[in-house]
Design a protein around this motif. Structure first.
Motif, PDB file in Angstrom:
ATOM      1  N   GLU A   1      37.888  17.828 -19.928  1.00 50.02           N
ATOM      2  CA  GLU A   1      38.302  17.280 -18.636  1.00 50.02           C
ATOM      3  C   GLU A   1      38.090  15.770 -18.646  1.00 50.02           C
ATOM      4  OE1 GLU A   1      35.857  19.568 -16.006  1.00 50.02           O
ATOM      5  OE2 GLU A   1      37.419  21.080 -15.735  1.00 50.02           O
ATOM      6  N   VAL A   2      39.090  15.041 -18.204  1.00 49.21           N
ATOM      7  CA  VAL A   2      39.066  13.576 -18.291  1.00 49.21           C
ATOM      8  C   VAL A   2      39.280  12.983 -16.900  1.00 49.21           C
ATOM      9  CG1 VAL A   2      40.119  11.525 -19.330  1.00 49.21           C
ATOM     10  CG2 VAL A   2      40.002  13.671 -20.629  1.00 49.21           C
ATOM     11  N   THR A   3      38.454  11.998 -16.571  1.00 53.36           N
ATOM     12  CA  THR A   3      38.626  11.229 -15.338  1.00 53.36           C
ATOM     13  C   THR A   3      38.964   9.791 -15.692  1.00 53.36           C
ATOM     14  OG1 THR A   3      37.043  12.603 -14.124  1.00 53.36           O
ATOM     15  CG2 THR A   3      37.521  10.427 -13.221  1.00 53.36           C
ATOM     16  N   TYR A   4      40.104   9.340 -15.203  1.00 49.17           N
ATOM     17  CA  TYR A   4      40.507   7.940 -15.384  1.00 49.17           C
ATOM     18  C   TYR A   4      40.275   7.223 -14.057  1.00 49.17           C
ATOM     19  CZ  TYR A   4      43.473   3.823 -15.936  1.00 49.17           C
ATOM     20  OH  TYR A   4      43.941   2.537 -15.970  1.00 49.17           O
ATOM     21  N   LEU A   5      39.409   6.198 -14.054  1.00 50.72           N
ATOM     22  CA  LEU A   5      39.000   5.553 -12.810  1.00 50.72           C
ATOM     23  C   LEU A   5      40.123   4.793 -12.117  1.00 50.72           C
ATOM     24  CD1 LEU A   5      35.439   4.235 -13.749  1.00 50.72           C
ATOM     25  CD2 LEU A   5      36.056   6.301 -12.483  1.00 50.72           C
ATOM     26  N   ASN A   6      41.108   4.317 -12.897  1.00 55.28           N
ATOM     27  CA  ASN A   6      42.254   3.607 -12.306  1.00 55.28           C
ATOM     28  C   ASN A   6      41.782   2.418 -11.472  1.00 55.28           C
ATOM     29  OD1 ASN A   6      44.933   3.060 -11.602  1.00 55.28           O
ATOM     30  ND2 ASN A   6      44.905   4.466  -9.858  1.00 55.28           N
ATOM     31  N   ASP A   7      40.865   1.641 -12.052  1.00 56.98           N
ATOM     32  CA  ASP A   7      40.286   0.517 -11.307  1.00 56.98           C
ATOM     33  C   ASP A   7      40.438  -0.816 -12.029  1.00 56.98           C
ATOM     34  OD1 ASP A   7      38.587   0.940 -13.418  1.00 56.98           O
ATOM     35  OD2 ASP A   7      36.741   0.964 -12.231  1.00 56.98           O
ATOM     36  N   GLN A   8      41.379  -0.885 -12.969  1.00 52.48           N
ATOM     37  CA  GLN A   8      41.504  -2.108 -13.763  1.00 52.48           C
ATOM     38  C   GLN A   8      42.747  -2.919 -13.424  1.00 52.48           C
ATOM     39  OE1 GLN A   8      41.083  -0.960 -17.898  1.00 52.48           O
ATOM     40  NE2 GLN A   8      38.880  -0.866 -17.683  1.00 52.48           N
ATOM     41  N   GLY A   9      43.344  -2.645 -12.278  1.00 49.20           N
ATOM     42  CA  GLY A   9      44.473  -3.461 -11.855  1.00 49.20           C
ATOM     43  C   GLY A   9      45.800  -2.929 -12.363  1.00 49.20           C
ATOM     44  N   PRO A  10      46.897  -3.542 -11.914  1.00 44.99           N
ATOM     45  CA  PRO A  10      48.233  -3.065 -12.313  1.00 44.99           C
ATOM     46  C   PRO A  10      48.571  -3.475 -13.746  1.00 44.99           C
ATOM     47  CG  PRO A  10      48.424  -4.991 -10.901  1.00 44.99           C
ATOM     48  CD  PRO A  10      46.963  -4.651 -10.954  1.00 44.99           C
TER      49      PRO A  10
END
Length: 361
Positions: free
Chosen positions: A95-104
């Motif tokens: 199971e993988v969580t990608y934080l998606n917090d590094q900008g566009p």
């Protein structure tokens, strides 16, 4: 106390016995088979927060297997996996969580999976395109190939040693509003190429994976591998091309062989012809020498079509020689600079650049 120690020791001993038993398969290939190795999130907004995905797997061997560790290429990606031994025929998931917090930006993160069954890790990847203010597909993938779009139809594959293979990938978008079934035709020898998914929904993104294998044919220098895409049965007018620079392979040489290898030395690496009238032919002379202890081979000389070359292909150890380049200035105007790239069998100087400069009036 003895009973407690026995209870404590039993699961540890069981785990170690599984781990040791699995070591017997260490050199027999992967025992864990994943249903997929790449997860594409597609386009996601940076305001959506963390995203999750999973990679399902199965133990296809006849021994218990332990996933000992999974290393992420970025702190923004966190994996979770079963810590107990996976028995033959059983499965599980990472199971993988990608934080998606590094900008566009487009992202491509790797997860390196280490198991007790092999010394070679398994690579998993998550990809996608995070955006802040959504742009159209045509803006993000401006070069059209039929109903599809890429950032550029020419891929820079970089240097590859002769006989080796090199892999890469790129994203391609369906910029139409309808599903497109993509296949590849007229594929260059030595090129393996695939797409996932093969049927791309309208306004969605797919990933092309390719491998260039230089062992298919002996080529030197700038080499282009290409493939045409068919979209719903219609071949695109423009191919997708991978440009590579193929150099000699020195990986099998011993230290002694490298010490006795050829070495190309240029007494003059540039030639300035001054000013000439357009249409005149210019002769540039380069004085060179093989200062090594074995024969120097010039596999190829990369040049423009308007330059003709006269030189040796094989130069003995210690031998001096000249390279004569004749430039036809019919297509030239103003200040010019031409590069001659010599592809050699010298491990210390596999590529040597010579320059011709001047002004054409």
């Amino acid at each position: 106390m003895r009973i407690f120690l026995r209870i404590l020791f039993f699961p540890i001993a069981l785990f170690l016995s599984y781990h040791i038993a699995a070591q017997g398969t260490a050199q027999q290939g992967q025992a864990i088979e994943f249903t997929k190795k790449v997860h594409n999130f597609g386009k996601i907004s940076v305001n959506e927060g963390a995203r999750n995905c999973s990679f399902e797997f199965k133990n296809i061997s006849d021994k218990p297997v332990v996933i000992s560790n999974i290393l992420s290429s970025c702190g923004c990606t966190t994996p979770k996996w079963p810590k107990k031994p996976i028995m033959p025929g059983e499965g599980g998931k990472v199971e993988v969580t990608y934080l998606n917090d590094q900008g566009p930006y487009p992202f491509d993160k790797t997860l390196t999976v280490y198991t007790s069954a092999s010394t070679k890790p398994i690579i998993l990847r998550i990809t996608g395109l995070a955006y802040e203010n959504e742009r159209s597909m045509k803006e993000m993938f401006p070069t059209a190939i039929g109903p599809l779009g890429v950032k550029n139809e020419i891929i820079r594959g970089g240097q590859i040693s002769q006989g080796n293979a090199k892999s890469g990938n790129l994203r391609i978008a369906n910029i139409s509003g309808k599903s497109v079934d993509v296949k590849f035709v007229q594929v260059s020898p030595g090129l393996e190429i695939s797409i996932d998914p093969q049927i791309i929904p309208g306004n969605d993104i797919a990933e092309i994976s390719y491998t260039v294998n230089t062992a298919a044919a002996k080529k030197w220098g700038n080499t282009t591998y290409s493939a045409y895409l068919t979209c719903n049965g219609t071949r695109a007018a423009t191919p997708l091309s991978i440009e590579c620079m193929i150099i000699d392979n020195f990986s099998g040489m011993t230290k002694e062989e490298k010490n006795r290898a050829p070495m190309l030395l240029a007494e003059n690496s540039s030639f300035n012809f001054g000013k000439v009238k357009r249409g005149e032919k210019v002769k540039a002379i380069f004085n060179l020498r093989n200062t090594g202890y074995s024969d120097l081979i010039l596999h190829k000389i990369e040049k423009k079509d308007e330059i003709a070359i006269n030189t040796k292909e094989k130069v003995l150890a210690g031998e001096k020689f000249t390279l004569e380049a004749i430039l036809d200035t019919n297509g030239c105007r103003g200040e010019v600079i031409y590069t001659l790239t010599l592809i050699t069998n010298s491990p210390n100087r596999p590529l040597v650049n010579l320059f011709i400069t001047g002004t054409v009036e």
